[in-house]
Design an enzyme around this catalytic site. Sequence first.
Site, PDB file in Angstrom:
ATOM      1  N   HIS A  37      22.467  10.978  -0.689  1.00  0.00           N
ATOM      2  CA  HIS A  37      23.607  10.519   0.246  1.00  0.00           C
ATOM      3  C   HIS A  37      24.642   9.864  -0.744  1.00  0.00           C
ATOM      4  O   HIS A  37      25.878   9.821  -0.422  1.00  0.00           O
ATOM      5  CB  HIS A  37      22.772   9.242   1.034  1.00  0.00           C
ATOM      6  CG  HIS A  37      21.858   9.814   2.187  1.00  0.00           C
ATOM      7  ND1 HIS A  37      20.744   9.610   2.288  1.00  0.00           N
ATOM      8  CD2 HIS A  37      22.269  10.321   3.261  1.00  0.00           C
ATOM      9  CE1 HIS A  37      20.060  10.095   3.099  1.00  0.00           C
ATOM     10  NE2 HIS A  37      20.957  10.353   3.894  1.00  0.00           N
ATOM     11  N   VAL A 178      21.442  17.666  -4.115  1.00  0.00           N
ATOM     12  CA  VAL A 178      21.060  16.750  -5.157  1.00  0.00           C
ATOM     13  C   VAL A 178      19.311  16.848  -5.371  1.00  0.00           C
ATOM     14  O   VAL A 178      18.757  16.803  -4.360  1.00  0.00           O
ATOM     15  CB  VAL A 178      21.342  15.249  -5.067  1.00  0.00           C
ATOM     16  CG1 VAL A 178      21.006  14.318  -6.080  1.00  0.00           C
ATOM     17  CG2 VAL A 178      22.889  15.248  -4.939  1.00  0.00           C
TER      18      VAL A 178
END
Length: 286
Positions: A37, A178
């Site tokens: 995020h 990620v």
Amino acid sequence: MKILPSIGETQSCCHEWKRQGKLVGFVPTMGALHQGHLSLVRQARLENDFVVVSVFVNPTQFAPNEDFSSYPRNFQQDQDLLQTEKVDLIFAPTVEEVYPQQHNHTIVEVSGPITAGLCGLARPTFFRGVATVVAKLFNIIQPTRAYFGQKDAQQLAMIKQMVFDLNFDLEVVGLPIVREKDGVAMSSRNAYLSLEQRKSARVLFQSLEMAKARILDGEKSVSYIVSEMKQMIESAEQTQIDYVEIVSSQTFEAIATIQPEQRILIVIAVYVGGTRLIDNLQLQIS
Ligand code: PAF
């Protein structure tokens, strides 16, 4: 940093920024924030004058048998992280604020191959729940750009399609997955995994890397690659495959043979213990 639970106040604040000609970047989240995020938030910070993050665990994208009530919530930690990233506004509404009339509401549904297969099969109401809440959030915030992770590749493609079809005046920005050091894709649901299960979760990325290596070595048969991936995944403890597929990254239609010039997506969903994890790898065939 403002924290607003009200649609009206959020709308006034964001519309005032837009009226002043400012660029507004928006990152929709369900909270329990992690580095995935934060990579979206950082990019939004780089590219816009103001950054808005929504924190809302959206009930309409969970089926009754899914983890809505146990979904990780940690609003204090989310606030601290977003403060550090110099976010301007957190929109954190209640369920009643977003869905004031429980049984009467408009549903936004993107139909077609993007949502029909893969996660759409195991979670038949998921995509319309996401499309509905994201359409509402876009109308409330009216961002210049909205940021989504490539980990939810099908969700990202669906939102791009919705923005095109419904003429939302904004740019959808997709950013890379990620990963933790051992390759496991960051996900709020990783918090559900025991130590043993967390070890097993590595097999998702390992199987994607193995498929990529086979393809780069010249393997053309998708059924061969998929069966090797399945064997590898099943050899890890407590895993149960939902799907392993290779699809076109534009249309999400299944591919049978790897061919030159294709842009493909190797996509997987695997239950590790009771936790459903997804991952993918995009590849441009030369
Ligand atoms: O990806 C998510 O976290 C959610 O699906 C989203 C986009 C915030 C909608 O609730």
